[in-house]
Enzyme design. Structure first.
Site, PDB file in Angstrom:
ATOM      1  N   TYR A   1     -22.016  90.194  33.667  1.00  0.00           N
ATOM      2  CA  TYR A   1     -20.816  89.418  34.020  1.00  0.00           C
ATOM      3  C   TYR A   1     -19.862  90.308  34.823  1.00  0.00           C
ATOM      4  CZ  TYR A   1     -22.151  86.057  30.299  1.00  0.00           C
ATOM      5  OH  TYR A   1     -22.782  85.137  29.508  1.00  0.00           O
TER       6      TYR A   1
ATOM      7  N   TRP B   1     -13.086  86.730  34.161  1.00  0.00           N
ATOM      8  CA  TRP B   1     -13.086  85.370  33.596  1.00  0.00           C
ATOM      9  C   TRP B   1     -11.751  85.124  32.895  1.00  0.00           C
ATOM     10  CZ3 TRP B   1     -17.943  87.046  34.735  1.00  0.00           C
ATOM     11  CH2 TRP B   1     -18.944  86.092  34.991  1.00  0.00           C
ATOM     12  N   LEU B   2     -11.313  83.875  32.960  1.00  0.00           N
ATOM     13  CA  LEU B   2      -9.974  83.556  32.457  1.00  0.00           C
ATOM     14  C   LEU B   2      -9.805  83.798  30.960  1.00  0.00           C
ATOM     15  CD1 LEU B   2      -7.137  82.419  32.804  1.00  0.00           C
ATOM     16  CD2 LEU B   2      -8.096  80.113  32.830  1.00  0.00           C
ATOM     17  N   TRP B   3     -10.613  83.131  30.133  1.00  0.00           N
ATOM     18  CA  TRP B   3     -10.318  83.305  28.693  1.00  0.00           C
ATOM     19  C   TRP B   3     -10.801  84.649  28.188  1.00  0.00           C
ATOM     20  CZ3 TRP B   3     -12.607  79.837  24.232  1.00  0.00           C
ATOM     21  CH2 TRP B   3     -13.994  79.793  24.269  1.00  0.00           C
ATOM     22  N   ASP B   4     -11.845  85.217  28.841  1.00  0.00           N
ATOM     23  CA  ASP B   4     -12.265  86.573  28.454  1.00  0.00           C
ATOM     24  C   ASP B   4     -11.100  87.543  28.599  1.00  0.00           C
ATOM     25  OD1 ASP B   4     -14.709  85.083  29.509  1.00  0.00           O
ATOM     26  OD2 ASP B   4     -15.690  86.830  28.632  1.00  0.00           O
TER      27      ASP B   4
ATOM     28  N   GLN C   1     -10.607  77.136  32.537  1.00  0.00           N
ATOM     29  CA  GLN C   1     -11.162  77.548  31.237  1.00  0.00           C
ATOM     30  C   GLN C   1     -10.046  77.444  30.196  1.00  0.00           C
ATOM     31  OE1 GLN C   1     -12.955  81.478  31.190  1.00  0.00           O
ATOM     32  NE2 GLN C   1     -14.899  80.704  30.436  1.00  0.00           N
TER      33      GLN C   1
ATOM     34  N   GLY D   1     -15.703  76.704  27.896  1.00  0.00           N
ATOM     35  CA  GLY D   1     -16.115  78.046  27.486  1.00  0.00           C
ATOM     36  C   GLY D   1     -17.351  78.031  26.613  1.00  0.00           C
TER      37      GLY D   1
ATOM     38  N   ASP E   1     -20.549  76.644  27.087  1.00  0.00           N
ATOM     39  CA  ASP E   1     -21.380  76.029  28.118  1.00  0.00           C
ATOM     40  C   ASP E   1     -22.423  75.008  27.648  1.00  0.00           C
ATOM     41  OD1 ASP E   1     -19.977  78.212  28.990  1.00  0.00           O
ATOM     42  OD2 ASP E   1     -21.587  79.090  30.139  1.00  0.00           O
TER      43      ASP E   1
ATOM     44  N   GLU F   1     -22.704  89.785  22.720  1.00  0.00           N
ATOM     45  CA  GLU F   1     -22.041  88.544  23.148  1.00  0.00           C
ATOM     46  C   GLU F   1     -22.015  87.527  21.999  1.00  0.00           C
ATOM     47  OE1 GLU F   1     -23.943  86.998  26.618  1.00  0.00           O
ATOM     48  OE2 GLU F   1     -22.428  85.439  26.977  1.00  0.00           O
TER      49      GLU F   1
HETATM   50  C1  GLC Z   1     -20.379  82.606  29.214  1.00  0.00           C
HETATM   51  C2  GLC Z   1     -19.567  81.966  28.108  1.00  0.00           C
HETATM   52  C3  GLC Z   1     -18.119  81.816  28.561  1.00  0.00           C
HETATM   53  C4  GLC Z   1     -17.585  83.164  29.013  1.00  0.00           C
HETATM   54  C5  GLC Z   1     -18.490  83.780  30.081  1.00  0.00           C
HETATM   55  C6  GLC Z   1     -18.107  85.210  30.420  1.00  0.00           C
HETATM   56  O1  GLC Z   1     -20.461  81.770  30.311  1.00  0.00           O
HETATM   57  O2  GLC Z   1     -20.101  80.747  27.730  1.00  0.00           O
HETATM   58  O3  GLC Z   1     -17.328  81.308  27.525  1.00  0.00           O
HETATM   59  O4  GLC Z   1     -16.301  83.059  29.486  1.00  0.00           O
HETATM   60  O5  GLC Z   1     -19.806  83.809  29.618  1.00  0.00           O
HETATM   61  O6  GLC Z   1     -18.147  86.007  29.269  1.00  0.00           O
END
Ligand code: GLC
Length: 421
Positions: free
Chosen positions: A30, A34-37, A105, A164, A166, A394
């Site tokens: 990744y 990412w927004l919520w991360d 997100q 979030g 998926d 994860e």
């Molecule tokens: C996956 C998860 C998502 C998260 C992303 C990056 O797509 O489902 O919630 O933000 O990974 O970690």
């Protein structure tokens, strides 16, 4: 468990993922923001490095669209040729200097802003909030304006990635009629075991939905009216209700006037969450707008109204029972994203069974909110334990505890820091 050692290891994972002023979710797998991360990461950093936590959130503001939307991803420079960055149609509303996704997100931002502000020294708090409050306000205003044009109080999502979670089974249900799209989906599986990711069918449908969004040029008005997929997600809206409280508290602290309509909308969200309760199964579900019904497939999202504080004590008690029930969510390594006895449960597959540390974090805070201290402490210790033994992964097999998905996963590390604190 050596808590000091765990804390050091968690901090090391965040250092490993750091790009200076913002942090990737996991090395290699990744590589973007990412927004919520980043919000979870900031919650953890607030415990060890408040200035860096503030940078993490300020980094997110780079992606905000001119209409207020906060995109779920801001792509790293240097990856322009990667398929992900070319996935989305480019919108006029997107920032010029940064490539972003066209969807959002969960709105954890206000929650992280409140926490980070509290950790900053007094003189840095004011400037940080002066920068972040308008960003959050515009984001929430966008959510209500474009995703709840009917004023129900519940904002609707146009892609499972926005939740979030998926491939969570209710989302699989919402996507079931979409055509399977062949090209361009394989990157989703490129690095970890296939049985730990969304099934090929689900992945292809998610890509099909990206095409729907692209064809509408990410116009939310068009999508709200015509997209085959529109879901009022219980987890997303619970987070929004809690974020509304955070926003109100920080605004109050610095004397920032929130738009009246926004304050009303947050209150409406809190009330509307309770329409997602199903009395027969005594659980909360997401609402499929297109089918005009609750998607009554149980998942960990049922506990999120505890975090929002919207549930009555009676409903909270039902949820508490469900959480510790060993045939449902009370597995050895809780909380399974789908309850153990459910036909949809798959112990290794992504959001279809494994335990996720961010969901545990929300539920721990939710249990505390209802004074279920014993259960909160049980879950906190189980959560720290599974990470201590199996590494910063994860997600985890809820029965064996085996670590799954990406390694050195940043939000796992960050939320461990918060739970240790
Ligand atoms: C996956 C998860 C998502 C998260 C992303 C990056 O797509 O489902 O919630 O933000 O990974 O970690």
């Amino acid at each position: 468990m050596d808590q000091q050692a765990l804390k050091r290891r968690a901090h090391d994972v965040l250092r490993l993922n750091s790009h200076g002023s913002w942090t990737t979710p996991a090395p290699g797998y990744y590589p973007h923001q990412w927004l919520w991360d980043s919000c979870f990461i900031a919650l953890g950093l607030a415990r060890v490095d408040p200035a860096l936590a503030a940078h993490e959130l300020v980094g997110l503001t780079r992606g905000q669209w001119s209409n207020g939307m906060m995109p779920h991803m801001i792509y790293s420079r240097g990856w322009p040729q990667r398929l992900e960055a070319r996935l989305w149609a480019r919108s006029q509303l997107a920032p010029l200097r940064h490539r972003t996704s066209d969807i959002t997100q969960p709105p954890v931002l206000a929650i992280a802003v409140e926490r980070v502000a509290a950790s900053l020294p007094g003189r840095e708090r004011g400037p940080f909030l002066a920068l972040m409050l308008p960003v959050v306000v515009r984001f929430h205003e966008w959510l209500y304006r474009e995703r709840d044009p009917e004023g129900t109080g519940l904002v609707a999502l146009i892609h499972s990635w926005e939740s979030g979670m998926d491939d969570s089974p209710p989302w699989g249900y919402a996507l079931r009629e979409l055509p399977r799209v062949d090209p361009q989906w394989k990157f989703i599986h490129n690095m970890t075991n296939r049985d730990e990711r969304a099934t090929d069918v689900d992945a292809q449908r998610m890509m099909g939905l990206v095409q729907v969004i692209n064809r509408a040029e990410a116009d939310n008005d068009v999508l709200y009216r015509t997209s085959p997929v529109l879901v009022r997600d219980v987890s997303f809206n619970s987070i929004l209700a809690a974020a509304g409280e955070s926003l109100a508290r920080v605004a109050d602290e610095v004397g920032y006037d929130l738009p009246e309509k926004l304050v009303e909308n947050h209150a409406r969200t809190r009330r509307a969450l309770e329409t997602l309760w199903d009395e027969e199964s005594k659980q909360y579900y997401s609402f499929d707008v297109r089918m005009n019904r609750l998607i009554d497939i149980p998942t960990v999202a049922t506990f999120m109204p505890l975090y929002a504080g919207s549930a009555s004590p009676e409903r909270a008690e039902e949820l508490r029972r469900l959480l510790v029930d060993p045939t449902a969510f009370g597995s050895i390594h809780p909380i399974p994203s789908v309850p153990l006895g459910d036909p949809a449960f798959q112990r290794r597959r992504y959001w279809s069974g494994p335990s996720w540390i961010n969901m545990n974090w929300f539920v721990i805070r939710g249990l505390e909110r209802y004074d279920f201290y014993e259960e909160a402490e049980w879950l906190r210790l189980r959560t720290l334990g599974v990470v201590d033994t199996n590494g910063f992964r994860e997600y985890y097999d809820p029965i064996s505890g085996e670590g799954l998905g990406a390694h050195d996963f940043a939000w796992t590390a960050a939320l461990v820091l918060d739970l240790l604190g």
